[in-house]
Design an enzyme around this catalytic site. Sequence first.
Site, PDB file in Angstrom:
ATOM      1  N   ARG A  71       0.859  -1.188   0.000  1.00 37.41           N
ATOM      2  CA  ARG A  71       0.000   0.000   0.000  1.00 37.41           C
ATOM      3  C   ARG A  71       0.894   1.235   0.000  1.00 37.41           C
ATOM      4  NH1 ARG A  71      -3.736  -2.440  -1.570  1.00 37.41           N
ATOM      5  NH2 ARG A  71      -5.761  -2.769  -0.579  1.00 37.41           N
ATOM      6  N   HIS A 122      -1.320   0.821  -9.577  1.00 37.38           N
ATOM      7  CA  HIS A 122      -2.027  -0.065  -8.641  1.00 37.38           C
ATOM      8  C   HIS A 122      -2.733  -1.208  -9.401  1.00 37.38           C
ATOM      9  CE1 HIS A 122      -4.058  -0.332  -4.439  1.00 37.38           C
ATOM     10  NE2 HIS A 122      -4.033  -1.520  -5.032  1.00 37.38           N
TER      11      HIS A 122
HETATM   12  P1  NAP Z   1      -2.085 -11.418   4.544  1.00 34.53           P
HETATM   13  O1  NAP Z   1      -2.224 -12.824   4.111  1.00 34.53           O
HETATM   14  O2  NAP Z   1      -2.957 -10.896   5.615  1.00 34.53           O
HETATM   15  O3  NAP Z   1      -0.544 -11.210   4.950  1.00 34.53           O
HETATM   16  C1  NAP Z   1      -0.077 -10.065   5.564  1.00 34.53           C
HETATM   17  C2  NAP Z   1       1.351 -10.314   6.020  1.00 34.53           C
HETATM   18  O4  NAP Z   1       1.883  -9.097   6.561  1.00 34.53           O
HETATM   19  C3  NAP Z   1       1.437 -11.364   7.133  1.00 34.53           C
HETATM   20  O5  NAP Z   1       2.574 -12.167   6.965  1.00 34.53           O
HETATM   21  C4  NAP Z   1       1.568 -10.503   8.390  1.00 34.53           C
HETATM   22  O6  NAP Z   1       2.236 -11.120   9.484  1.00 34.53           O
HETATM   23  C5  NAP Z   1       2.421  -9.370   7.844  1.00 34.53           C
HETATM   24  N1  NAP Z   1       2.325  -8.191   8.715  1.00 34.53           N
HETATM   25  C6  NAP Z   1       1.234  -7.444   9.016  1.00 34.53           C
HETATM   26  N2  NAP Z   1       1.560  -6.454   9.875  1.00 34.53           N
HETATM   27  C7  NAP Z   1       2.896  -6.588  10.109  1.00 34.53           C
HETATM   28  C8  NAP Z   1       3.811  -5.872  10.916  1.00 34.53           C
HETATM   29  N3  NAP Z   1       3.432  -4.825  11.666  1.00 34.53           N
HETATM   30  N4  NAP Z   1       5.087  -6.298  10.929  1.00 34.53           N
HETATM   31  C9  NAP Z   1       5.489  -7.361  10.201  1.00 34.53           C
HETATM   32  N5  NAP Z   1       4.665  -8.068   9.406  1.00 34.53           N
HETATM   33  C10 NAP Z   1       3.376  -7.689   9.373  1.00 34.53           C
HETATM   34  O7  NAP Z   1      -2.273 -10.421   3.299  1.00 34.53           O
HETATM   35  P2  NAP Z   1      -2.075 -10.741   1.735  1.00 34.53           P
HETATM   36  O8  NAP Z   1      -3.289 -11.396   1.189  1.00 34.53           O
HETATM   37  O9  NAP Z   1      -0.767 -11.402   1.555  1.00 34.53           O
HETATM   38  O10 NAP Z   1      -2.037  -9.248   1.149  1.00 34.53           O
HETATM   39  C11 NAP Z   1      -1.055  -8.343   1.600  1.00 34.53           C
HETATM   40  C12 NAP Z   1      -1.357  -6.932   1.120  1.00 34.53           C
HETATM   41  O11 NAP Z   1      -1.081  -6.828  -0.263  1.00 34.53           O
HETATM   42  C13 NAP Z   1      -2.798  -6.471   1.217  1.00 34.53           C
HETATM   43  O12 NAP Z   1      -3.142  -6.081   2.533  1.00 34.53           O
HETATM   44  C14 NAP Z   1      -2.828  -5.306   0.263  1.00 34.53           C
HETATM   45  O13 NAP Z   1      -2.470  -4.120   0.932  1.00 34.53           O
HETATM   46  C15 NAP Z   1      -1.744  -5.673  -0.750  1.00 34.53           C
HETATM   47  N6  NAP Z   1      -2.297  -5.958  -2.080  1.00 34.53           N
HETATM   48  C16 NAP Z   1      -1.975  -5.104  -3.096  1.00 34.53           C
HETATM   49  C17 NAP Z   1      -2.441  -5.363  -4.370  1.00 34.53           C
HETATM   50  C18 NAP Z   1      -2.041  -4.505  -5.534  1.00 34.53           C
HETATM   51  O14 NAP Z   1      -2.617  -4.648  -6.604  1.00 34.53           O
HETATM   52  N7  NAP Z   1      -1.057  -3.647  -5.368  1.00 34.53           N
HETATM   53  C19 NAP Z   1      -3.278  -6.471  -4.601  1.00 34.53           C
HETATM   54  C20 NAP Z   1      -3.586  -7.301  -3.539  1.00 34.53           C
HETATM   55  C21 NAP Z   1      -3.093  -7.047  -2.267  1.00 34.53           C
HETATM   56  P3  NAP Z   1       1.657 -12.457  10.144  1.00 34.53           P
HETATM   57  O15 NAP Z   1       2.034 -13.547   9.167  1.00 34.53           O
HETATM   58  O16 NAP Z   1       2.376 -12.569  11.419  1.00 34.53           O
HETATM   59  O17 NAP Z   1       0.172 -12.268  10.283  1.00 34.53           O
HETATM   60  C1  GLV Z   2      -5.693  -4.581  -4.048  1.00 35.67           C
HETATM   61  O1  GLV Z   2      -5.059  -3.609  -3.832  1.00 35.67           O
HETATM   62  C2  GLV Z   2      -6.120  -5.505  -3.047  1.00 35.67           C
HETATM   63  O2  GLV Z   2      -6.007  -5.202  -1.852  1.00 35.67           O
HETATM   64  O3  GLV Z   2      -6.602  -6.602  -3.417  1.00 35.67           O
END
Ligand code: NAP
Ligand code: GLV
Length: 315
Positions: A230, A278
Amino acid sequence: MALLYLTPTWPTDVWTNAMRKLAPGMDIRVWPDRVGNIADIRYAVAWLPPANVLRGLPNLSVIFSLGAGVDAILSDPTLPEATPIVRVNEPDLTMRMTEYVVLHVLMQHRQQRRLDQNQKQKIWDSFPTHGASDLAVGIMGLGVMGSDSAMRLRDLGFKVAGWSRTRRRIEGVHCYAGDAEFDAFLHRTDILVSLLPHTPATSGIINRETIRKLSRKGPFGAPIIINAGRGKQQVEADILAALDSGELHAATLDVFETEPLPPESPLWTHPKVTVTPHCAADSDPETISAYVLRQIRRHEAGEPLENVVDRARGY
Ligand code: NAP
Ligand code: GLV
């Protein structure tokens, strides 16, 4: 039972058409023009929802985020407290993100922008290259997206580490955890990738101090950052200053402090910056509608919802 779409920044028809194809009998409402009787609305699907709308729905039982990130939903101070929020966890979305991360790590590693420039000027410069095993990639966030990217990069031969809040275990990936291990993780990292959610703890985490702690032992002599998490995680003034001072070799940014990225932002034209709008992992209407429908059917059958957001953690 009605389903309300709250997607003011997206073309909602694409989404409602996809859902109608899957569930022709579904009572579909659209904010703000086709809301109807609010008492009928049991489910809401949202992307960047306006504040105050969700709390006005008296019989709302589930909020579905149309993406993996839920920061925009959680930022509504009037959000109903007890209503569960379900986020997207779908192989299609994960694969799209993995493609993006692998593409941009490889693009930096293989110096594709330099080659593109050379081609424009008809310069035949077969400069020396290095192997994937010469580069240490560090992924912040080892959740659904981060762990998949980590495994693919590991399989390509990069030295991969990851950092998360709690300890993860991934074969062949050095897993760091918590604030106490953050500096050690940064010190070994040549290419820093963020796949973190935006929470108070991750806000501004990609700043000058973080950049200064990254490795300078890699083949480029300065680190590279890739942010597809983000935009609020990055301090853009710090990134620009670090690029100009040589503390940072290059940056690929898919997300920004302000989106769309304003035309006056120097990031657009900086020679060391790759900007993407994005789009690292787009939510596909058909796939994600099928996911939402599956969750609604589970809920109606009295089964537990999947991928419910932990509001205390913020993701
Ligand atoms: P997720 O499965 O919830 O994973 C989040 C990871 O971040 C987990 O490993 C979590 O730790 C870690 N984390 C959270 N807070 C932290 C902190 N303070 N310090 C260290 N590690 C921390 O989420 P996801 O599905 O992988 O998605 C991740 C993010 O990608 C989304 O929230 C979104 O912002 C972004 N995203 C962007 C796009 C785009 O098009 N650019 C698309 C999709 C998603 P734990 O393992 O300990 O819980
Ligand atoms: C995109 O940014 C998502 O959070 O899936």
